[in-house]
Enzyme design. Structure first.
Site, PDB file in Angstrom:
ATOM      1  N   GLN A  63      25.515  26.900 -12.600  1.00 58.97           N
ATOM      2  CA  GLN A  63      25.761  27.360 -11.229  1.00 58.97           C
ATOM      3  C   GLN A  63      24.532  27.960 -10.564  1.00 58.97           C
ATOM      4  O   GLN A  63      24.458  28.028  -9.346  1.00 58.97           O
ATOM      5  CB  GLN A  63      26.945  28.335 -11.162  1.00 58.97           C
ATOM      6  CG  GLN A  63      26.864  29.524 -12.036  1.00 58.97           C
ATOM      7  CD  GLN A  63      27.427  29.266 -13.415  1.00 58.97           C
ATOM      8  OE1 GLN A  63      27.620  28.129 -13.822  1.00 58.97           O
ATOM      9  NE2 GLN A  63      27.671  30.326 -14.151  1.00 58.97           N
TER      10      GLN A  63
ATOM     11  N   GLY B 236      22.311  26.116  -7.707  1.00 58.13           N
ATOM     12  CA  GLY B 236      22.641  26.111  -6.292  1.00 58.13           C
ATOM     13  C   GLY B 236      23.123  27.442  -5.758  1.00 58.13           C
ATOM     14  O   GLY B 236      23.442  27.560  -4.580  1.00 58.13           O
ATOM     15  N   HIS B 237      23.169  28.487  -6.572  1.00 59.71           N
ATOM     16  CA  HIS B 237      23.731  29.770  -6.130  1.00 59.71           C
ATOM     17  C   HIS B 237      22.839  30.922  -6.552  1.00 59.71           C
ATOM     18  O   HIS B 237      23.136  31.609  -7.520  1.00 59.71           O
ATOM     19  CB  HIS B 237      25.115  29.966  -6.738  1.00 59.71           C
ATOM     20  CG  HIS B 237      25.958  30.975  -6.036  1.00 59.71           C
ATOM     21  ND1 HIS B 237      25.933  32.317  -6.313  1.00 59.71           N
ATOM     22  CD2 HIS B 237      26.874  30.829  -5.060  1.00 59.71           C
ATOM     23  CE1 HIS B 237      26.810  32.950  -5.558  1.00 59.71           C
ATOM     24  NE2 HIS B 237      27.387  32.064  -4.792  1.00 59.71           N
ATOM     25  N   PHE B 238      21.885  31.254  -5.960  1.00 65.26           N
ATOM     26  CA  PHE B 238      21.124  30.602  -4.895  1.00 65.26           C
ATOM     27  C   PHE B 238      19.754  30.311  -5.468  1.00 65.26           C
ATOM     28  O   PHE B 238      19.260  31.122  -6.239  1.00 65.26           O
ATOM     29  CB  PHE B 238      21.035  31.517  -3.674  1.00 65.26           C
ATOM     30  CG  PHE B 238      22.393  31.844  -3.103  1.00 65.26           C
ATOM     31  CD1 PHE B 238      23.022  30.954  -2.247  1.00 65.26           C
ATOM     32  CD2 PHE B 238      23.055  33.018  -3.420  1.00 65.26           C
ATOM     33  CE1 PHE B 238      24.262  31.252  -1.695  1.00 65.26           C
ATOM     34  CE2 PHE B 238      24.294  33.314  -2.886  1.00 65.26           C
ATOM     35  CZ  PHE B 238      24.901  32.438  -2.022  1.00 65.26           C
TER      36      PHE B 238
ATOM     37  N   ILE C 169      22.365  34.564  -7.956  1.00 65.42           N
ATOM     38  CA  ILE C 169      23.457  35.526  -8.060  1.00 65.42           C
ATOM     39  C   ILE C 169      24.630  34.811  -8.719  1.00 65.42           C
ATOM     40  O   ILE C 169      24.995  33.707  -8.320  1.00 65.42           O
ATOM     41  CB  ILE C 169      23.872  36.066  -6.673  1.00 65.42           C
ATOM     42  CG1 ILE C 169      22.702  36.834  -6.041  1.00 65.42           C
ATOM     43  CG2 ILE C 169      25.109  36.958  -6.787  1.00 65.42           C
ATOM     44  CD1 ILE C 169      22.963  37.285  -4.616  1.00 65.42           C
TER      45      ILE C 169
END
Length: 150
Positions: free
Chosen positions: A50, A53-55, A60
């Protein structure tokens, strides 16, 4: 009176939960009292998918993943208390209330998962859940899970 802790390693957790990589989100149970409470951990690693893309510039850990970690911890406590669901049963998330995010969770953090079993009525378990990092509350929620025949 004994001070022994009921702990579970990853193999024991995998025996209780059906989840697998990349969605097994409880790494270890430090202590639990069947039918009462559980204290587990989730190690937050930058290698988790994750974070791509986050971020990208400010990683986070997604709040929904924190909530899923807490929900899985309720499953571990329920299964350690009542046994794993039968072949024709499913244990699943039913609702979340009073969800609050208090601080960001970032790679390198250790997420402390604290779950208190409040009640069980007709296969619906209610839990008070808190996720902390370094003693600070990151997320809190009331979680209900259901155990149903499929």
């Amino acid at each position: 009176m004994t001070n022994e802790l009921n702990s579970l390693d990853i193999k024991e957790i995998m025996d209780l939960l059906p989840h697998r990589y990349p969605f097994l989100l409880v790494d270890r149970v430090l202590d639990y009292v069947p039918g009462k409470r559980l204290h587990g951990i989730k190690n937050i690693s930058f290698n988790e998918p994750q974070f791509t893309g986050h971020f990208p510039d400010t990683p986070i850990y997604p709040g929904v993943m924190i909530l899923e970690s807490l929900a899985q911890a309720t499953g571990v406590l329920a299964f350690a208390t009542y046994g794993k669901p039968a072949v024709n049963e499913l244990y699943f998330l039913a609702s979340m209330d009073k969800v609050r995010f208090r601080r960001p969770v970032i790679p390198g953090d250790v997420l402390d998962l604290e779950v208190i079993y409040l009640k069980d009525r007709r296969g619906m378990g209610k839990f008070e859940c808190v996720a902390k990092v370094d003693g600070q509350v990151a997320c809190e929620a009331m979680i209900m899970c259901a155990r149903r025949e499929i």
